[in-house]
Design an enzyme around this catalytic site. Structure first.
Site, PDB file in Angstrom:
ATOM      1  N   CYS A   1      13.197  10.669   7.531  1.00 45.53           N
ATOM      2  CA  CYS A   1      13.274  10.221   8.536  1.00 45.53           C
ATOM      3  C   CYS A   1      14.618  10.157   9.456  1.00 45.53           C
ATOM      4  O   CYS A   1      14.574  10.246  10.524  1.00 45.53           O
ATOM      5  CB  CYS A   1      12.783   8.524   8.706  1.00 45.53           C
ATOM      6  SG  CYS A   1      13.496   7.546   7.562  1.00 45.53           S
TER       7      CYS A   1
ATOM      8  N   GLU B   1       9.615  14.831  15.988  1.00 51.40           N
ATOM      9  CA  GLU B   1      10.283  14.775  14.552  1.00 51.40           C
ATOM     10  C   GLU B   1       9.569  16.080  14.095  1.00 51.40           C
ATOM     11  O   GLU B   1       8.314  16.097  14.092  1.00 51.40           O
ATOM     12  CB  GLU B   1       9.651  13.645  13.769  1.00 51.40           C
ATOM     13  CG  GLU B   1      10.679  12.432  13.630  1.00 51.40           C
ATOM     14  CD  GLU B   1       9.926  11.539  12.706  1.00 51.40           C
ATOM     15  OE1 GLU B   1      10.879  11.390  11.687  1.00 51.40           O
ATOM     16  OE2 GLU B   1       9.030  11.143  12.780  1.00 51.40           O
TER      17      GLU B   1
ATOM     18  N   LYS C   1       0.853  -1.409   0.074  1.00 50.33           N
ATOM     19  CA  LYS C   1       0.057   0.053   0.031  1.00 50.33           C
ATOM     20  C   LYS C   1       0.731   1.429  -0.025  1.00 50.33           C
ATOM     21  O   LYS C   1       1.545   1.696   0.907  1.00 50.33           O
ATOM     22  CB  LYS C   1      -0.874  -0.066   1.196  1.00 50.33           C
ATOM     23  CG  LYS C   1      -1.802   0.992   1.170  1.00 50.33           C
ATOM     24  CD  LYS C   1      -2.776   1.379   2.319  1.00 50.33           C
ATOM     25  CE  LYS C   1      -1.887   2.474   3.151  1.00 50.33           C
ATOM     26  NZ  LYS C   1      -1.828   3.683   2.586  1.00 50.33           N
TER      27      LYS C   1
ATOM     28  N   GLU D   1      10.373   0.570  10.262  1.00 46.09           N
ATOM     29  CA  GLU D   1      11.340   1.618  10.087  1.00 46.09           C
ATOM     30  C   GLU D   1      10.565   2.805  10.258  1.00 46.09           C
ATOM     31  O   GLU D   1       9.788   3.184   9.715  1.00 46.09           O
ATOM     32  CB  GLU D   1      11.928   1.439   8.722  1.00 46.09           C
ATOM     33  CG  GLU D   1      13.224   2.205   8.618  1.00 46.09           C
ATOM     34  CD  GLU D   1      12.985   3.719   8.095  1.00 46.09           C
ATOM     35  OE1 GLU D   1      13.045   4.512   9.003  1.00 46.09           O
ATOM     36  OE2 GLU D   1      13.008   3.847   7.018  1.00 46.09           O
TER      37      GLU D   1
HETATM   38  P1  NDP Z   1       1.865   7.322   8.866  1.00 49.08           P
HETATM   39  O1  NDP Z   1       2.660   6.668   9.726  1.00 49.08           O
HETATM   40  O2  NDP Z   1       0.532   7.677   9.200  1.00 49.08           O
HETATM   41  O3  NDP Z   1       1.993   6.870   7.386  1.00 49.08           O
HETATM   42  C1  NDP Z   1       2.763   5.921   7.064  1.00 49.08           C
HETATM   43  C2  NDP Z   1       2.084   4.805   5.824  1.00 49.08           C
HETATM   44  O4  NDP Z   1       1.192   4.096   6.846  1.00 49.08           O
HETATM   45  C3  NDP Z   1       0.886   5.374   5.076  1.00 49.08           C
HETATM   46  O5  NDP Z   1       0.858   4.470   4.051  1.00 49.08           O
HETATM   47  C4  NDP Z   1      -0.189   5.315   5.619  1.00 49.08           C
HETATM   48  O6  NDP Z   1      -1.385   5.599   5.135  1.00 49.08           O
HETATM   49  C5  NDP Z   1      -0.172   4.204   6.603  1.00 49.08           C
HETATM   50  N1  NDP Z   1      -1.035   3.943   7.800  1.00 49.08           N
HETATM   51  C6  NDP Z   1      -1.510   5.109   8.484  1.00 49.08           C
HETATM   52  N2  NDP Z   1      -2.179   4.545   9.627  1.00 49.08           N
HETATM   53  C7  NDP Z   1      -2.083   3.165   9.709  1.00 49.08           C
HETATM   54  C8  NDP Z   1      -2.552   2.217  10.232  1.00 49.08           C
HETATM   55  N3  NDP Z   1      -3.393   2.355  11.357  1.00 49.08           N
HETATM   56  N4  NDP Z   1      -2.350   0.766  10.040  1.00 49.08           N
HETATM   57  C9  NDP Z   1      -1.588   0.805   8.861  1.00 49.08           C
HETATM   58  N5  NDP Z   1      -1.213   1.785   8.035  1.00 49.08           N
HETATM   59  C10 NDP Z   1      -1.308   2.775   8.273  1.00 49.08           C
HETATM   60  O7  NDP Z   1       2.615   8.807   8.719  1.00 49.08           O
HETATM   61  P2  NDP Z   1       2.053  10.105   7.988  1.00 49.08           P
HETATM   62  O8  NDP Z   1       1.826  10.204   6.825  1.00 49.08           O
HETATM   63  O9  NDP Z   1       0.758  10.509   8.943  1.00 49.08           O
HETATM   64  O10 NDP Z   1       3.035  11.255   8.742  1.00 49.08           O
HETATM   65  C11 NDP Z   1       3.049  11.579  10.136  1.00 49.08           C
HETATM   66  C12 NDP Z   1       4.392  11.854  10.789  1.00 49.08           C
HETATM   67  O11 NDP Z   1       5.187  10.616  10.849  1.00 49.08           O
HETATM   68  C13 NDP Z   1       5.378  12.878   9.823  1.00 49.08           C
HETATM   69  O12 NDP Z   1       5.209  14.239  10.085  1.00 49.08           O
HETATM   70  C14 NDP Z   1       6.722  12.232  10.299  1.00 49.08           C
HETATM   71  O13 NDP Z   1       6.876  12.961  11.470  1.00 49.08           O
HETATM   72  C15 NDP Z   1       6.314  10.701  10.424  1.00 49.08           C
HETATM   73  N6  NDP Z   1       6.828   9.887   9.339  1.00 49.08           N
HETATM   74  C16 NDP Z   1       7.946   9.272   9.144  1.00 49.08           C
HETATM   75  C17 NDP Z   1       8.365   8.557   8.119  1.00 49.08           C
HETATM   76  C18 NDP Z   1       9.663   7.863   8.195  1.00 49.08           C
HETATM   77  O14 NDP Z   1      10.307   7.364   7.034  1.00 49.08           O
HETATM   78  N7  NDP Z   1      10.000   7.347   9.211  1.00 49.08           N
HETATM   79  C19 NDP Z   1       7.812   8.471   6.840  1.00 49.08           C
HETATM   80  C20 NDP Z   1       6.312   9.476   7.036  1.00 49.08           C
HETATM   81  C21 NDP Z   1       6.205  10.030   8.012  1.00 49.08           C
HETATM   82  P3  NDP Z   1      -1.759   6.958   4.412  1.00 49.08           P
HETATM   83  O15 NDP Z   1      -0.529   7.638   4.239  1.00 49.08           O
HETATM   84  O16 NDP Z   1      -2.248   6.543   3.100  1.00 49.08           O
HETATM   85  O17 NDP Z   1      -3.047   7.396   5.176  1.00 49.08           O
END
Ligand code: NDP
Length: 792
Positions: free
Chosen positions: A299, A396, A191, A265
């Site tokens: 990240c 973050e 996804k 991660e």
């Molecule tokens: P999320 O952790 O919400 O998103 C990462 C992925 O997980 C997306 O595909 C998201 O779907 C999906 N997801 C969200 N909720 C669930 C769940 N309950 N079960 C399974 N999958 C889920 O990150 P955000 O996009 O909301 O970003 C928020 C904060 O997270 C950022 O500001 C940053 O601080 C951090 N972040 C860290 C990252 C890293 O590489 N370590 C990457 C991205 C964000 P969808 O986005 O389609 O809703």
């Protein structure tokens, strides 16, 4: 502007990259896309999510929200495709991965532009980093596929892997997930983030083009709810997730007890340490790469600038000047340094954090560079002089803003660097390689760059310590995350009942005991249990053999404190080996006595008891021998770098031992942990807890330093829960019931400690192939990748 003006100002002129191919592609598909399931694209359905161009705010495409039916269909397709795909000879799978790499390479420009439009990141970065690295991952993993039999003998694929990726490196994260999964013989349901699905869609079209068998890769769109459906699906064998720590925790809880393999991660708040002897100009460029790369939506961004006092002012002056020269604007302009923030929501989140910090009295310095009028842009900047406890120093920001703090001594730098719940990466700047490598060793982070930052390669393991998650992506270590050892299916583990009713402590009541009332062993000393109560350990006929402490939360806390004080155990592998040999020597001297106790507690024959002691002795020898041999690698990653992967201990690890072969199983868990430098708080089998008594005498006489092994008796599940919840415990190995295993996995989400359980299944502790070996040593260690530059 004429040439004369240009020569005077030396300003960059506009250099836009053409987006005609991408626009034509979007138009030709009607800007509406479906899921990719079983080799075909589905209809887009009704619930359409709008995909925006972050640089303009315009809606450029629509995708559906994956429902339960669609997730089920995708998993079913992947499940059906698995047998044939996993049985293909490695070379055949390699050909597909190679074809993916070649086709991506042929379309590098298209993917670079599409990624830039979808995410808002500058074309300079998609063209130089995202897309070439994604391609490199497929080439690299084509190699692992071809060599799977020789490089991973005795291993097999897991099954269907559920993969959930974020929006900050959409195609690159897809490559990090799909390439190793496919190379190992797994099939996939992936996804993408709903904000950035477009390169995954173009990738799916490419899979059709190269003729990848149907169902091997399935892509389901949607938000968090769709992700949660994948996480909970019973036919999925592994979840690989990259994203926020909050969602990582949810996924840990949701998968508890499911037997799914899990790699997380997660977030980071990485230190960027600049020592007084650093090349300051190079370090300033490091901030450009480390904090402002990808608008700071990274990240592993080195977003905490930790500067040595003597050079802090000079460094910040240089940084200010450099920041002023950064160009923020149209992501498709080849001279743009920083593009747009991915979404309005993300921009609002960043601005909220910045405003909060300003209200707390911190001074934000931002570049005065012009920002485009429309779209979501934030000028690069930093907070000068932030306290370590400030919210912006801890959470973050995930935007182009750093925090700064200063240090005087190396110890202070280490303290500041490690003063975070995260442990993803660190960047260290110093011209003194001795000092820099010392810092690299002491910083708790999965990736450390010396005089560099944000270097990635498919052959360099990437992943975190602490609450930045576990599991590695890339290289041999990453492949192991998609494989398992081929083992026979086990029956549920038998639990030997123990009556933990408190016994009276009077001398008269213990006439038949073989010894005096036993105590816990904590910090190298015998310690009475906090509750002051003991229970009777009986032989199979019910006769009381002795009393063992009924320990509680306080006893575990004391044991963890004692373990915390024994950190120097990790220091010297040769010394650890010597201590383990000595332990074997002393066990050998007392073999008959220990065997007699085992025989009485378990009712096994004299021969069997003697054999158990002998095999424990052998295991002691094996792990003593391996203490200095389970070492790391130097990876062939990038030129002019030694890319080391060092195997470090996890830290303090809890052990809840099973009832079968009570001495052998307990020591089979404890020995690999201490051989690799961990400290242990172990709970022995409640039914056979008296085994602790000879053990602590042996540990005492074998020079095992105080606090390295702590033995606490009582109810296994109660004590394992305390260990699972304890924030100073970094790992937990649990052997008990399926329910107990699920519970400790769920509770481990607090500090995201690494948990291994038997899933309630029996383990043949006598079988060397199962119960000892490199797998256990790998499990006892975590990989730190250190990039050391060489050359003048
Ligand atoms: P999320 O952790 O919400 O998103 C990462 C992925 O997980 C997306 O595909 C998201 O779907 C999906 N997801 C969200 N909720 C669930 C769940 N309950 N079960 C399974 N999958 C889920 O990150 P955000 O996009 O909301 O970003 C928020 C904060 O997270 C950022 O500001 C940053 O601080 C951090 N972040 C860290 C990252 C890293 O590489 N370590 C990457 C991205 C964000 P969808 O986005 O389609 O809703």
């Amino acid at each position: 502007m004429n040439i004369k003006d240009i020569m005077e100002t030396m300003d960059y002129g506009p250099a836009p990259e053409a987006s005609t191919d991408v626009e034509a592609w979007l138009e030709s598909r009607g800007r509406v896309f479906g899921h990719f399931i079983d080799g075909s694209f589905t209809g887009a359905g009704n619930a359409l999510i709008e995909v925006e161009n972050p640089a303009t705010g315009e809606v450029i495409a629509r995708i559906p929200e994956g429902t339960e039916a669609e997730v089920n269909a995708a998993v079913a397709a992947a499940k059906e495709a698995f047998p044939a795909w996993s049985r293909l000879p490695g070379f055949e799978r390699a050909r597909y991965l190679y074809a993916i790499a070649r086709h991506l390479q042929q379309r590098e420009r298209f993917f670079s532009v599409l990624e830039s439009i979808d995410n808002g990141k500058p074309i300079k970065e998609t063209r130089n980093a995202d897309i070439p690295l994604a391609i490199r991952h497929f080439y690299h993993h084509a190699g692992w596929a071809a060599a799977i039999d020789t490089e991973f003998p005795g291993h097999e694929a897991l099954g269907v892997c559920g993969q959930i990726i974020p929006w900050n490196f959409p195609l690159l994260m897809l490559a990090w997930k799909i390439a190793p999964a496919l190379a190992a013989g797994n099939t996939v349901v992936l996804k993408p983030a709903d904000l950035t699905p477009l390169t995954a869609i173009a990738f799916a079209e490419l899979l059709v083009e190269i003729g990848l068998p149907k169902g091997v890769v399935n892509i389901v769109h949607g938000g968090g709810a769709t992700g949660a459906l994948i996480v909970r699906h019973p036919d999925i064998a592994k979840i690989a997730f990259t994203g926020s720590t909050a969602v990582g925790r949810e996924i840990r809880r949701a998968t508890a007890g499911s037997g799914k393999k899990l790699s997380l991660e997660l977030g980071g708040k990485s230190p960027f340490i600049v020592c007084a002897d650093a090349d300051l100009d190079a370090a300033v460029e490091g901030v450009v790469e480390g904090v402002w790369f990808n608008q700071g939506e990274v990240c592993c961004a080195g977003s905490r600038l930790i500067l040595q006092e003597g050079i802090a002012d000079r460094f910040l002056a240089k940084l200010r000047a450099r920041m002023e020269r950064l160009r923020v604007g149209d992501p498709l302009d080849k001279s743009t340094d920083m593009g747009a923030i991915v979404s309005a929501g993300q921009k609002a989140r960043i601005m909220g954090l910045l405003e909060g910090a300003k209200a707390e009295g911190y001074r934000l310095e931002q570049s005065s560079c012009p920002l485009p009028e429309r779209g979501r842009f934030i000028a690069p900047g930093f907070f000068a002089d932030t306290e370590p406890s400030a919210t912006v120093s801890q959470v973050e920001i995930f935007g182009p803003i750093a925090v700064t703090m200063t240090f005087r001594t190396v110890d202070e730098a280490v303290q500041l660097a490690n003063n975070t719940s995260y442990g993803l990466a660190a960047s260290i700047w110093s011209e003194n390689i001795n000092g820099a490598t010392e810092l690299a060793a002491r910083v708790k982070a999965g990736v450390v760059w010396i005089n560099a930052t944000n270097i990635f390669d498919a052959n360099a393991p990437f992943g975190g310590y602490k609450e930045s998650g576990y599991g590695r992506e890339g290289a041999r270590e990453g492949m192991l995350g998609y494989l398992k050892r081929s083992v026979r299916k086990a029956a549920p583990a038998e639990i030997v009942p123990a009556d933990l009713t408190a016994m009276p402590q009077t001398e008269g009541a213990v006439a038949t005991y073989i010894d005096r009332t036993m105590k816990n062993y904590i910090g190298g000393k015998q310690a009475r249990p906090d509750g002051g109560a003991s229970y009777a350990v009986r032989d199979p006929s019910g006769e009381i053999l002795g009393l063992a402490p009924i320990s509680n939360r306080k006893d575990i806390r004391n044991a963890v404190e004692a373990a915390a004080k024994a950190a120097s155990w990790a220091g010297n592998a040769h010394n650890r080996a010597q201590v383990l040999y000595y332990l074997a020597e002393n066990l050998s001297a007392r073999a008959a006595e220990v065997a007699a106790l085992l025989q009485r507690m378990t009712g096994v024959s004299k021969e069997k008891a003697a054999a158990e002691v002998r095999q424990t002795l052998e295991r002691c020898f094996y792990y003593a021998g391996m203490a200095d041999k389970h070492d790391g690698l130097i990876h062939a990653a990038k030129p002019r770098h030694l890319t080391l992967s060092v195997k470090e201990p996890i830290g303090i690890v809890g052990v809840a031992a099973p009832d079968q072969s009570p001495l052998l199983s307990l020591m089979s868990l404890v020995l690999p942990l201490i051989a690799t430098g961990n400290r242990v708080v172990a709970v022995p089998s409640p039914a056979c807890a008296l085994i602790v008594q000879p053990l602590y005498q042996l540990l005492n006489t074998s020079d095992v330093p105080a606090g390295v092994v702590n033995l606490v008796t009582g109810d296994r599940d109660t004590l394992a829960k305390v260990l699972a919840e304890h924030d100073a415990v970094n790992g937990l190995w649990y052997c008990g019931t399926a329910e107990g295993a699920a519970e400790v996995e769920r509770l481990s989400a607090g500090n995201l400690k690494q948990v291994w359980t038997n899933n309630g299944l029996a383990i043949d502790w006598v079988d060397d192939a199962v119960a000892r070996g490199p797998e256990w040593l790998d499990r006892a260690t975590q990989v730190k990748t250190i990039w050391v530059p060489y050359g003048a």
